[in-house]
Design a protein around this motif. Structure first.
Motif, PDB file in Angstrom:
ATOM      1  N   LEU A 123     -13.507  12.635   3.274  1.00 27.19           N
ATOM      2  CA  LEU A 123     -13.990  11.288   3.586  1.00 27.19           C
ATOM      3  C   LEU A 123     -14.482  10.587   2.330  1.00 27.19           C
ATOM      4  CD1 LEU A 123     -15.948  11.781   6.943  1.00 27.19           C
ATOM      5  CD2 LEU A 123     -13.732  10.686   6.593  1.00 27.19           C
ATOM      6  N   LEU A 124     -15.155  11.314   1.460  1.00 26.79           N
ATOM      7  CA  LEU A 124     -15.641  10.718   0.217  1.00 26.79           C
ATOM      8  C   LEU A 124     -14.489  10.159  -0.605  1.00 26.79           C
ATOM      9  CD1 LEU A 124     -17.926  10.196  -1.822  1.00 26.79           C
ATOM     10  CD2 LEU A 124     -17.587  12.524  -2.679  1.00 26.79           C
ATOM     11  N   ALA A 125     -13.417  10.928  -0.761  1.00 20.70           N
ATOM     12  CA  ALA A 125     -12.270  10.476  -1.549  1.00 20.70           C
ATOM     13  C   ALA A 125     -11.607   9.258  -0.914  1.00 20.70           C
ATOM     14  CB  ALA A 125     -11.263  11.615  -1.700  1.00 20.70           C
ATOM     15  N   VAL A 126     -11.369   9.314   0.387  1.00 16.45           N
ATOM     16  CA  VAL A 126     -10.700   8.204   1.070  1.00 16.45           C
ATOM     17  C   VAL A 126     -11.537   6.934   0.979  1.00 16.45           C
ATOM     18  CG1 VAL A 126      -9.984   7.355   3.335  1.00 16.45           C
ATOM     19  CG2 VAL A 126      -9.334   9.650   2.606  1.00 16.45           C
ATOM     20  N   LEU A 127     -12.834   7.048   1.207  1.00 17.58           N
ATOM     21  CA  LEU A 127     -13.699   5.869   1.179  1.00 17.58           C
ATOM     22  C   LEU A 127     -13.881   5.330  -0.238  1.00 17.58           C
ATOM     23  CD1 LEU A 127     -16.363   6.942   3.803  1.00 17.58           C
ATOM     24  CD2 LEU A 127     -14.552   5.248   4.079  1.00 17.58           C
ATOM     25  N   LEU A 128     -13.863   6.207  -1.240  1.00 16.57           N
ATOM     26  CA  LEU A 128     -13.905   5.729  -2.630  1.00 16.57           C
ATOM     27  C   LEU A 128     -12.690   4.860  -2.927  1.00 16.57           C
ATOM     28  CD1 LEU A 128     -15.160   8.845  -4.649  1.00 16.57           C
ATOM     29  CD2 LEU A 128     -16.287   6.622  -4.492  1.00 16.57           C
ATOM     30  N   GLY A 129     -11.517   5.313  -2.495  1.00 11.52           N
ATOM     31  CA  GLY A 129     -10.315   4.525  -2.710  1.00 11.52           C
ATOM     32  C   GLY A 129     -10.391   3.173  -2.030  1.00 11.52           C
ATOM     33  N   ILE A 130     -10.856   3.157  -0.782  1.00  9.79           N
ATOM     34  CA  ILE A 130     -10.967   1.894  -0.046  1.00  9.79           C
ATOM     35  C   ILE A 130     -11.977   0.968  -0.724  1.00  9.79           C
ATOM     36  CG2 ILE A 130     -11.653   0.852   2.145  1.00  9.79           C
ATOM     37  CD1 ILE A 130     -10.636   3.361   3.537  1.00  9.79           C
ATOM     38  N   LYS A 131     -13.086   1.530  -1.197  1.00 10.56           N
ATOM     39  CA  LYS A 131     -14.141   0.708  -1.822  1.00 10.56           C
ATOM     40  C   LYS A 131     -13.652   0.052  -3.096  1.00 10.56           C
ATOM     41  CE  LYS A 131     -18.470  -0.694  -1.850  1.00 10.56           C
ATOM     42  NZ  LYS A 131     -18.489  -1.525  -3.056  1.00 10.56           N
ATOM     43  N   VAL A 132     -12.851   0.749  -3.884  1.00 14.37           N
ATOM     44  CA  VAL A 132     -12.313   0.149  -5.105  1.00 14.37           C
ATOM     45  C   VAL A 132     -11.432  -1.046  -4.766  1.00 14.37           C
ATOM     46  CG1 VAL A 132     -10.790   0.527  -7.079  1.00 14.37           C
ATOM     47  CG2 VAL A 132     -12.460   2.265  -6.450  1.00 14.37           C
ATOM     48  N   ILE A 133     -10.590  -0.901  -3.742  1.00 13.86           N
ATOM     49  CA  ILE A 133      -9.732  -2.004  -3.318  1.00 13.86           C
ATOM     50  C   ILE A 133     -10.569  -3.136  -2.752  1.00 13.86           C
ATOM     51  CG2 ILE A 133      -7.908  -2.667  -1.691  1.00 13.86           C
ATOM     52  CD1 ILE A 133      -6.812   0.181  -1.966  1.00 13.86           C
ATOM     53  N   ASP A 134     -11.602  -2.812  -1.995  1.00 13.38           N
ATOM     54  CA  ASP A 134     -12.482  -3.827  -1.417  1.00 13.38           C
ATOM     55  C   ASP A 134     -13.169  -4.640  -2.502  1.00 13.38           C
ATOM     56  OD1 ASP A 134     -14.023  -5.229   0.487  1.00 13.38           O
ATOM     57  OD2 ASP A 134     -15.654  -3.791   0.292  1.00 13.38           O
ATOM     58  N   ASP A 135     -13.660  -3.967  -3.530  1.00 14.00           N
ATOM     59  CA  ASP A 135     -14.357  -4.683  -4.611  1.00 14.00           C
ATOM     60  C   ASP A 135     -13.454  -5.656  -5.351  1.00 14.00           C
ATOM     61  OD1 ASP A 135     -16.722  -3.413  -4.064  1.00 14.00           O
ATOM     62  OD2 ASP A 135     -16.512  -1.880  -5.618  1.00 14.00           O
ATOM     63  N   ALA A 172      -0.359  -0.957   3.568  1.00  5.12           N
ATOM     64  CA  ALA A 172      -1.349  -1.673   2.764  1.00  5.12           C
ATOM     65  C   ALA A 172      -0.989  -1.709   1.287  1.00  5.12           C
ATOM     66  CB  ALA A 172      -2.720  -1.027   2.948  1.00  5.12           C
ATOM     67  N   HIS A 173      -0.051  -0.873   0.871  1.00  6.72           N
ATOM     68  CA  HIS A 173       0.291  -0.748  -0.548  1.00  6.72           C
ATOM     69  C   HIS A 173       0.684  -2.089  -1.156  1.00  6.72           C
ATOM     70  CE1 HIS A 173       2.062   0.677  -4.272  1.00  6.72           C
ATOM     71  NE2 HIS A 173       3.234   0.204  -3.912  1.00  6.72           N
ATOM     72  N   ARG A 174       1.433  -2.904  -0.431  1.00  3.80           N
ATOM     73  CA  ARG A 174       1.919  -4.175  -0.965  1.00  3.80           C
ATOM     74  C   ARG A 174       1.021  -5.353  -0.607  1.00  3.80           C
ATOM     75  NH1 ARG A 174       5.060  -3.516  -4.951  1.00  3.80           N
ATOM     76  NH2 ARG A 174       5.873  -5.611  -4.619  1.00  3.80           N
ATOM     77  N   ALA A 175      -0.049  -5.109   0.136  1.00  9.50           N
ATOM     78  CA  ALA A 175      -0.918  -6.196   0.586  1.00  9.50           C
ATOM     79  C   ALA A 175      -1.940  -6.558  -0.489  1.00  9.50           C
ATOM     80  CB  ALA A 175      -1.627  -5.790   1.872  1.00  9.50           C
ATOM     81  N   GLU A 176      -2.396  -7.804  -0.437  1.00 12.82           N
ATOM     82  CA  GLU A 176      -3.461  -8.214  -1.354  1.00 12.82           C
ATOM     83  C   GLU A 176      -4.772  -7.553  -0.919  1.00 12.82           C
ATOM     84  OE1 GLU A 176      -5.926 -10.378  -0.129  1.00 12.82           O
ATOM     85  OE2 GLU A 176      -5.027 -10.478   1.853  1.00 12.82           O
ATOM     86  N   PRO A 177      -5.794  -7.542  -1.810  1.00 10.30           N
ATOM     87  CA  PRO A 177      -6.997  -6.739  -1.544  1.00 10.30           C
ATOM     88  C   PRO A 177      -7.667  -6.997  -0.199  1.00 10.30           C
ATOM     89  CG  PRO A 177      -7.003  -7.469  -3.822  1.00 10.30           C
ATOM     90  CD  PRO A 177      -5.832  -8.136  -3.162  1.00 10.30           C
ATOM     91  N   ARG A 178      -7.743  -8.249   0.234  1.00 10.23           N
ATOM     92  CA  ARG A 178      -8.436  -8.539   1.492  1.00 10.23           C
ATOM     93  C   ARG A 178      -7.718  -7.896   2.679  1.00 10.23           C
ATOM     94  NH1 ARG A 178     -12.082 -11.979   3.739  1.00 10.23           N
ATOM     95  NH2 ARG A 178     -11.661 -12.707   5.856  1.00 10.23           N
ATOM     96  N   LEU A 179      -6.410  -8.137   2.762  1.00  8.13           N
ATOM     97  CA  LEU A 179      -5.643  -7.577   3.875  1.00  8.13           C
ATOM     98  C   LEU A 179      -5.574  -6.058   3.763  1.00  8.13           C
ATOM     99  CD1 LEU A 179      -3.870  -7.831   6.358  1.00  8.13           C
ATOM    100  CD2 LEU A 179      -1.908  -8.296   4.850  1.00  8.13           C
ATOM    101  N   ALA A 180      -5.405  -5.553   2.544  1.00  9.69           N
ATOM    102  CA  ALA A 180      -5.345  -4.102   2.361  1.00  9.69           C
ATOM    103  C   ALA A 180      -6.641  -3.434   2.817  1.00  9.69           C
ATOM    104  CB  ALA A 180      -5.079  -3.776   0.894  1.00  9.69           C
ATOM    105  N   THR A 181      -7.770  -4.060   2.482  1.00 11.63           N
ATOM    106  CA  THR A 181      -9.058  -3.495   2.906  1.00 11.63           C
ATOM    107  C   THR A 181      -9.177  -3.480   4.418  1.00 11.63           C
ATOM    108  OG1 THR A 181     -10.123  -4.277   0.874  1.00 11.63           O
ATOM    109  CG2 THR A 181     -11.559  -3.726   2.721  1.00 11.63           C
TER     110      THR A 181
END
Length: 390
Positions: free
Chosen positions: A176-188, A254-263
């Motif tokens: 969970l830590l790894a997955v959420l770290l990845g999502i947080k980087v994209i979110d930021d 989500a790979h091709r989506a912009e950050p907002r949609l990907a998040t």
């Protein structure tokens, strides 16, 4: 003292305080806390509602503290936000009440579950309270604070219900830590321009959007691969691989989506990911009598699996308009595959039992089909990704 900024009175004050309950931000940590309690119950055979409720209350108070403190700093200190429903006094009151709730719940966890559970839960409040302005300007702590808090929520609740940590609980927390770290980087990355303007050093600001996205996707892949490794060594049950497939499909979209949609996609995918992991860890499908045995097809079992996966490969190649190029590649690969297959069968590397018994050129007919279906499926997936990336 007015609690709400714009209106006075009990109702406006209650609404202003309630406005700091942000479901998207607060639901995951609380849900993970309850997940830890349920997994502990699965291991011990006993669920203690009081302990689970106390831990969940502590986690809720910690994330409520984080939300109020962030809002206070962003509006009253930094001037980043356009508005805030609470006054300065209202923010301080909310932080005080949340702190009292947290300390009370933490004391309850300590009294009912012991020092270890309390020690793992206590840092979640510190992560929330000091996130702004101390931690959110550094790329490591700004990105890692929320994922680390969720990992602590899981292991803290597990220890509260179980008494000690197990490899399964630690492995789930790490995934969970790894997955959420990845999502947080994209979110930021959504706030890249603004963060640059105020010298806020998120990962996207430090590395740039493209390298930050590659890093985030690499961390996501590492998290999913971690599930596979843990399943391979027996720490996770085999059924957890289904969670990898489900979240992997969302991540591919989500790979091709912009950050907002990907998040948005990844956050919702993370809920599904966690739910499937919990179901697999609880019910343990693909083990014991729950496994679906297609061996009832007898000598046609192997052939049936090749028909299914061959149909999938054909559909992917048809969609990518790559049937002809795939046929050329398979034709070149086939002689080498045939020699390899013939040799391994001759020396007894493996045996095929559920087959028709029809041989062609000294190997089962099913093996000839296997040497066509497998590369066709690989090429079909590869060409599908290549077409989607164009």
């Amino acid at each position: 003292m007015a609690i709400a900024r714009h209106r006075s009175g009990t109702v406006p004050a209650a609404r202003a305080l309630a406005s700091q309950v942000h479901p998207v931000f607060m639901l995951p940590p609380v849900a993970v806390s309850l997940t830890g309690s349920l997994l502990a119950a699965r291991e011990t055979g006993a669920f203690t509602p009081t302990v689970a409720a106390l831990h969940a209350a502590a986690i809720f108070a910690a994330v409520y503290t984080a939300h109020v403190k962030d809002g206070y700093v962003d509006f009253f200190v930094r001037g980043e936000d356009d508005d805030h429903p609470l006054s300065v006094g209202g923010c301080r009151l909310a932080l005080l009440v949340a702190g009292v709730v947290f300390v009370s719940a933490l004391a309850g966890v300590w009294l009912t579950a012991g020092t270890g559970a309390a020690a793992l839960t206590a840092p979640t409040w510190a992560l929330g309270y000091f996130h702004a302005p101390q931690l959110d300007t550094n790329p490591v702590s700004a990105t890692g604070g929320y994922p680390v808090g969720i990992a602590l929520a899981l292991v803290g609740a597990f220890v509260a219900g179980h008494g000690s940590l197990t490899p399964t609980a630690l492995g789930l927390a790490a995934v969970l830590l790894a997955v959420l770290l990845g999502i947080k980087v994209i979110d930021d990355a959504q706030d890249l321009a603004y963060d640059r303007s105020i010298n806020k050093r998120t990962v996207a600001v430090v590395l740039g959007p493209r390298r930050a996205r590659r890093l985030a996707e690499g961390v996501l892949v590492a998290g999913l691969a971690g599930v596979g490794v843990l399943a391979a060594v027996g720490i996770f049950p085999t059924g957890t691989i289904l969670a990898v497939f489900a979240f992997g499909a969302v991540a591919a979209i989500a790979h091709r989506a912009e950050p907002r949609l990907a998040t948005m996609l990844l956050v919702r995918g993370a809920y599904v990911f966690l739910a499937l992991l919990l179901v697999a860890l609880w019910y343990r499908p693909f083990t014991g009598p729950l496994i679906v045995d297609i061996g009832v097809l007898g000598p046609y079992t192997y052939l049936a699996t090749e028909v299914v996966f061959g149909a999938l490969a054909l559909a992917l190649l048809w969609r990518a308009e790559a049937i002809t190029s795939a046929a050329r590649t398979i034709a070149v690969l086939y002689p080498l595959a045939y020699v390899w297959d013939w040799y391994t069968l001759q020396v007894g590397v493996f045996a095929i039992e559920l087959r028709t018994g029809i041989d062609l050129l000294a190997i089962p007919i099913e093996e000839h089909l296997f040497m066509i279906v497998v590369p066709a499926l690989v090429l079909g997936i590869h060409e599908t990704f290549r077409v989607d990336d164009m």
